[in-house]
Enzyme design. Structure first.
Site, PDB file in Angstrom:
ATOM      1  N   ASN A   1      54.557  44.165  49.592  1.00  0.00           N
ATOM      2  CA  ASN A   1      54.392  44.019  48.152  1.00  0.00           C
ATOM      3  C   ASN A   1      54.634  45.354  47.465  1.00  0.00           C
ATOM      4  OD1 ASN A   1      53.568  42.304  45.856  1.00  0.00           O
ATOM      5  ND2 ASN A   1      51.881  43.764  45.688  1.00  0.00           N
TER       6      ASN A   1
ATOM      7  N   LYS B   1      46.347  30.661  38.851  1.00  0.00           N
ATOM      8  CA  LYS B   1      45.940  30.085  40.134  1.00  0.00           C
ATOM      9  C   LYS B   1      44.611  30.643  40.646  1.00  0.00           C
ATOM     10  CE  LYS B   1      50.470  28.597  41.696  1.00  0.00           C
ATOM     11  NZ  LYS B   1      51.404  28.470  42.826  1.00  0.00           N
TER      12      LYS B   1
ATOM     13  N   THR C   1      52.894  46.619  45.033  1.00  0.00           N
ATOM     14  CA  THR C   1      51.608  47.296  44.868  1.00  0.00           C
ATOM     15  C   THR C   1      50.811  47.191  46.162  1.00  0.00           C
ATOM     16  OG1 THR C   1      51.615  46.632  42.546  1.00  0.00           O
ATOM     17  CG2 THR C   1      49.535  47.444  43.463  1.00  0.00           C
TER      18      THR C   1
ATOM     19  N   GLU D   1      47.775  48.133  46.969  1.00  0.00           N
ATOM     20  CA  GLU D   1      46.363  47.780  46.886  1.00  0.00           C
ATOM     21  C   GLU D   1      46.162  46.267  46.931  1.00  0.00           C
ATOM     22  OE1 GLU D   1      42.471  48.462  43.965  1.00  0.00           O
ATOM     23  OE2 GLU D   1      44.439  49.258  43.405  1.00  0.00           O
TER      24      GLU D   1
END
Length: 871
Positions: free
Chosen positions: A713, A615, A715, A717
Site C-alpha cells: 500500500n 464500508k 501508506t 501505517e
C-alpha cells in the site's frame, strides 16, 4: 500425475495378447449380484479416508491426484503401491506367480493399504482388486466408515481414451510403436458386465466422470486426454459431491455459473424452510429427449427456480426409443450421465424422481412381485449414491421398502409422494383419508410429503390451501410441545383449474419455462403464451403473489459517494425483472453516512450495497454483523430485520451487516487458478491496497488456504494496521509476526507488509501466484488516477498465476495490461467486470433469499459497462 506402463493395459483383457505374452487369466464365474440397498453414508468423520474404485480408463488416477491436491491429503495408488512393495512390475509378477498368485498378493496389499490408512488419505484402488472375494468383503466393511466412490464413464469414451493410435498413423505419433491393442468390443462389454456389479456392491457412492466433448486428441499419443479447464470442472463436480456427503466444506467450490453465497438463504436455508419455491421438471415430457442432446441451455432455464425435478422415468422412456442415442453401457450409467449433465450446468438442488404410471409417470406401477418392487427401489438407491439433494418415493410401495430407503438416505432428503386418482367425497382434501396419507409419510420418516390431485373445479384450490394451513398448525403445535418435527407439506392441484393452488403452494411448486415449451413446439420462447397451458412459470407465480400483496414491493440502494455511474442498479434491476418482481434498486449518493438512516427507516427498505467510503463507517450504525463481516472488519451489504406491526404490515426493526466482496474475490481466484498453481502451504499471495476491499481480499485468501500473504500500500501505517488485525485473528489462536520466515504450520496464516520500494521479491518467500488489486484506477474527487503497476521482478513466478483487478474504470487498467503481456508465461488477468457480478449474486441472494439469475445479471453488467465506456 502418474503414467502407467503400457503392459499394464493388458490386465483388463480376459484373453492373451501376443505383444504381452502374459499367462491367461483364470476363468471367472459371472455371479448374479442380488438386489441390495445402498449402504449408509451418514457416519463419516471429517477426516475419513476416501477410496476410488472403477474400471481402467474411467479417470481414477487423475481424480485421485486432483483430490489429493485440493483436500491436501496423501495419495496412495494401488498399482504404484504394488510395484513399490514387490519390487517388480505387475506384468513381471503375473509372469512369475501366475494370475492366482497376483490376485492373492494384490488382496494382501489392499488389506494393508485400507487398514493402515483410515484417515486423511485418497486411495486409488487397482481396477481388478474386486475380482477377489476377500477384497470385496474388506471394501464392504471399510465403507461402513468411509466413502468408497465408484467412478463410471460412458463405455465409448473409455474405449476412445484407451484406443491406440491408428495403424495408419505416422510412426512419429506412436512412441515406440508398442501401444497395445484394445480388447475387442464384445470382450470389453463382458468385462463391464462382470465388473460393474462388483464395483457397485463394494461402494456407497457413484461419480460420473463427465467428458469434455470438445476435447481433441493430443499430438503426442493420438489419444483423447482432458485439458486443465476440463480437470477444473471435474474437480468442482467431485468436491460438490464430497461437500454434500460430508455435510461440510471439504474444500471450496468455485462457481462456474452458479452457487449460493455461504450465508445467504439459498446457501444456508433448506428449500422447505423458504417460502414460494419452485421445481422445474426436466425433461418436461417423455418426447423431449436426453439432457445432453437438448438445445436448451440448462443454466438459462434453471436461473429462476429452486430445484430441478429430474424425471428419471421420462429419461428411461426416451433412452429406449429407437431414434435415441445408442448407449452400450448400463441403464444406471445412462442415468448417471444425465444427472452429471444437469449437475454441471447448474448448482440448484436436484430432486431425483422416478414417477410411476398410476401417478402420471412412465415407470411401471403396482408391482406384481418383490422383484418388480426391488427394480424400482434399485433406481432410487442409485439416486442416493449419486448424491441427489432430494429423492421422491411413491407411496404405492410397501412400508418396509420405504423405511429401508429412509434409513439409508444419508444427506439426501426423502419426499413421500401421493397423487389421488380416486373420485368421491371420501377422497377429497377435507377427508380423513388425505390426513391419513400425510401421517403415513410422517410415520415412515419422510422429510417432506407431497400430496396432489387433479382439480375438478376452482373450489378444490381453496380446499388444498385450507388443508395446507391445517398441516402447518399441526407442525407448529408439535414443535411447541417438544414432540419433534413433522414433515413439510407440498400440496397442490394439477390441471388448468388447479393453477391457483400451485401459485400459493409454498414449497417446490411444479413449474415450466418458455424455452422448454418452445423446444417441444419448435417456436421461439418469446412467441410462447403459457397462460392457457397447464404449467405455470416462476415469473407468472411471483407476479401473481406480489400483485395480491402476499409479498411486498421493496426498494434497494447502493450507498456511497461519487457512484452515479455505478453498474449495480442495472445488474439488480435486470434480476428483478426476469423474476417478475416489482422491486427497484436505486442510487443513494451522499457525502455523509447519516443521510442513509432516513432511507433505511422506510417501510419499503429492502437492503443496500455499501461502497466507498462507508464500508467501515457504517458498522457503528448496525445492530448485528455476520461472522464474515466481523472477521473482515468491513461491511458491503446491509439487510433490514423486519417486524410486523398491529396492522400486519412489516417494517425495518434493526439493520444487519454482511460482506460479499470476499466471495466474489474467492470465486474469481479459484476459477482461474490453474492446477499447476494449486494452493499449498507455501503458496504466496499479494494484496494491493489497505481499505475495505483489501480486508475482504485477505479474508478470501485465508478462506481458501493461502498462508503467506503480502500487503502492499502507498501508506505503510494503514497496511501494517491491517496486517496486525488479521494476524491477531490467526486461526491457530496465537498472534504472528508481521515479518519473518514463511509459515510452515497448517494453522499459520501470516500477513506481511511489503513496501513498493522493494524492487526484488523478499528472499526466503515464493513469488506470488495470486495477486488481488484493491485500489481505484480512475480519478476520484479530482485526484489523478493511480496508474499502478508492479515491479517486474514480482511477476517472475515460473508457473505464472492469476491477477484479480477489482477496479473496472477503465476496464483494462495499467496493472491488467502489464499482466496481459505475461500471458505466455502463465499469467491470467481477471478484470473488475468479472468480479462485480460475483459479489452482486451473493447480495441478491442475501436480499431476497432466492438464487441469483447469473446469466441475466452478467449480461446487464456487460451492457451497462459498454454503455458507460462509450459515454
Amino acid at each position: 500425475m502418474k503414467r502407467k506402463a503400457d503392459h499394464v493395459h493388458g490386465l483388463e483383457s480376459t484373453g492373451s495378447s501376443p505383444s504381452r505374452r502374459l499367462p491367461p487369466s483364470p476363468p471367472q464365474n459371472v455371479a448374479e449380484f442380488p438386489y441390495a440397498p445402498c449402504p449408509r453414508t451418514d457416519d463419516f468423520s471429517p477426516n475419513a479416508s476416501i477410496a476410488l474404485v472403477g474400471l481402467r480408463g474411467v479417470g481414477k488416477s487423475t481424480i485421485g491426484v486432483i483430490l489429493s491436491s485440493s483436500l491436501r491429503r496423501r495419495l496412495i495408488d494401488g498399482d504404484v503401491y504394488f510395484v513399490n512393495s514387490t519390487g517388480m512390475s505387475i506384468a513381471q509378477y503375473v509372469k512369475i506367480h501366475g494370475w492366482p498368485g497376483f490376485r492373492a498378493k494384490e488382496a494382501e496389499l489392499m488389506d494393508e493399504i485400507l487398514r493402515e490408512n483410515e484417515t486423511d488419505t485418497i486411495i486409488v484402488c487397482s481396477s481388478g482388486c474386486v475380482e477377489t472375494g476377500s477384497t470385496r468383503a474388506l471394501l464392504k466393511q471399510w465403507m461402513e466408515r468411509h466413502p468408497v466412490i465408484h467412478i463410471i464413464r460412458n463405455e465409448t469414451e473409455i474405449q476412445d481414451y484407451l484406443r491406440p493410435v491408428s495403424p495408419s498413423s505416422s510412426p512419429a505419433l506412436r512412441p515406440g510403436n508398442s501401444s497395445p491393442a484394445l480388447p475387442p468390443g464384445d470382450t470389453f462389454r463382458r468385462l463391464l458386465a462382470r465388473r460393474e456389479p462388483m464395483y457397485s456392491s463394494c461402494s456407497n457412492l457413484v461419480f460420473y466422470n463427465m467428458w469434455d466433448k470438445q476435447q481433441q486428441p493430443t499430438v503426442s499419443t493420438g489419444r483423447y486426454s482432458p485439458s486443465s479447464p476440463t480437470l477444473k470442472h471435474v474437480e468442482q463436480d467431485f468436491l460438490r459431491l464430497l461437500n454434500f456427503v460430508f455435510r461440510r466444506e471439504m474444500a471450496p467450490v468455485w462457481d462456474r455459473q452458479h452457487g449460493s453465497h455461504p450465508s445467504s438463504a439459498p446457501g444456508s436455508t433448506a428449500i422447505e424452510d423458504r417460502s414460494y419455491t419452485y421445481a422445474l421438471r426436466v425433461p418436461p415430457a417423455r418426447s423431449f429427449g436426453t439432457l445432453d442432446q437438448t438445445l436448451v441451455g440448462l443454466e438459462e432455464v434453471g436461473e429462476t427456480v429452486d430445484a430441478f425435478d429430474l424425471r428419471v422415468d421420462f429419461l428411461l422412456d426416451s433412452n429406449s426409443s429407437s431414434d435415441s442415442d445408442t448407449r452400450q453401457f448400463s441403464t444406471l450409467c445412462f442415468i448417471s450421465e444425465q444427472f452429471a449433465t444437469l449437475r454441471r450446468q447448474s448448482s440448484v438442488p436436484i430432486v431425483y424422481h422416478v414417477k410411476t404410471k398410476d401417478q402420471g409417470g412412465c415407470y411401471p406401477a403396482s408391482p406384481r412381485n418383490v422383484n418388480e418392487e426391488q427394480a424400482y427401489f434399485s433406481l432410487l438407491y442409485h439416486g442416493l449414491r449419486l448424491g441427489a439433494e432430494y429423492l421422491v418415493v411413491e407411496f404405492g410401495f410397501s412400508d418396509q421398502s420405504i423405511r429401508d430407503l429412509v434409513a439409508r438416505k444419508g444427506a439426501t432428503k426423502i419426499i413421500g409422494s401421493f397423487f389421488e386418482t380416486r373420485q368421491g367425497e371420501e377422497f377429497c382434501w377435507s377427508s380423513s383419508e388425505r390426513l391419513r396419507v400425510y401421517e403415513r409419510g410422517a410415520m415412515l420418516g419422510c422429510d417432506l410429503v407431497k400430496l396432489s390431485q387433479k382439480a375438478r373445479n376452482t373450489e378444490d384450490n381453496f380446499a388444498a390451501i385450507s388443508f395446507a394451513h391445517d398441516i402447518d398448525r399441526r407442525r407448529q403445535a408439535s414443535e411447541a410441545k417438544g414432540l419433534g418435527k413433522l414433515p413439510r407439506l407440498i400440496c397442490f392441484n394439477t390441471g388448468s383449474k388447479g393453477k391457483l393452488s400451485r401459485i400459493l403452494n409454498k414449497t417446490l411448486s411444479p413449474v415450466t419455462h418458455p424455452a422448454l415449451v418452445a423446444r417441444q413446439q419448435g417456436t421461439p420462447p418469446e412467441d410462447i403464451d403459457t397462460s392457457n397451458e397447464e404449467d405455470i412459470t416462476p415469473k407468472e407465480a411471483l407476479t401473481a403473489i406480489h400483485a395480491c400483496g402476499i409479498l411486498p414491493r421493496l426498494d434497494f440502494y447502493i450507498l456511497g459517494s461519487a457512484i452515479r455511474h455505478s453498474l449495480s442498479p442495472a445488474m439488480h434491476n435486470a434480476a428483478y425483472k426476469v423474476y417478475g418482481m416489482p422491486h427497484n434498486y436505486g442510487i443513494c449518493e451522499t457525502p455523509t453516512i447519516n443521510d442513509f438512516l432516513a432511507v433505511a427507516q422506510s417501510p419499503s427498505f429492502g437492503g443496500a450495497s455499501v461502497t466507498l467510503p462507508f464500508k467501515l463507517e457504517i458498522i457503528p450504525l448496525l445492530h448485528t454483523l455476520s461472522d464474515h463481516a466481523k472477521a473482515i472488519g468491513a461491511v458491503n451489504t446491509v439487510i433490514p430485520l423486519r417486524s410486523t406491526d398491529s396492522d400486519g404490515k412489516e417494517a425495518p426493526l434493526a439493520l444487519h451487516g454482511d460482506n460479499t466482496d470476499w466471495i466474489g474475490i474467492r470465486t474469481c481466484v479459484l476459477r482461474c487458478l490453474t492446477p499447476v498453481n494449486a494452493i499449498t502451504h507455501s503458496t504466496t499471495a499479494l494484496v494491493i491496497g489497505a481499505g475495505g476491499m483489501a480486508r475482504a481480499a485477505i479474508y478470501a485468501l485465508q478462506k481458501i488456504g493461502v498462508e503467506n500473504i503480502f500487503l502492499c500500500n502507498r501508506t505503510a501505517e494503514r497496511a501494517i494496521n491491517i496486517a496486525q488485525y488479521f494476524n491477531g485473528k490467526n486461526i491457530s489462536g496465537r498472534s504472528t509476526p508481521i515479518s519473518g520466515r514463511p509459515s510452515s504450520s497448517p494453522a499459520g496464516h501470516v500477513v506481511r507488509y511489503l513496501p513498493l520500494s522493494e524492487a526484488v521479491w523478499p528472499a526466503g518467500h515464493r513469488l506470488p501466484t495470486i495477486i488481488v488489486s484493491c485500489i481505484p484506477a480512475h480519478s476520484i474527487l479530482g485526484a489523478p488516477p493511480a496508474n499502478f503497476t508492479l515491479p517486474d521482478k514480482w511477476l517472475e513466478s515460473p508457473t505464472g498465476g492469476v491477477c484479480v483487478e477489482l477496479a473496472y474504470k477503465p476496464r483494462i487498467t495499467p496493472l491488467l495490461r502489464q499482466v496481459q503481456t505475461l500471458a505466455h508465461r502463465g499469467w491470467i488477468g481477471v478484470d473488475g467486470l468479472d468480479v462485480l457480478p460475483e459479489q452482486g449474486f451473493a447480495q441478491f441472494e442475501l436480499f431476497l433469499g432466492r438464487e441469483a439469475p447469473r446469466r441475466v445479471m452478467r449480461d446487464a453488467v456487460e451492457s451497462a459497462g459498454d454503455s458507460n465506456t462509450s459515454q
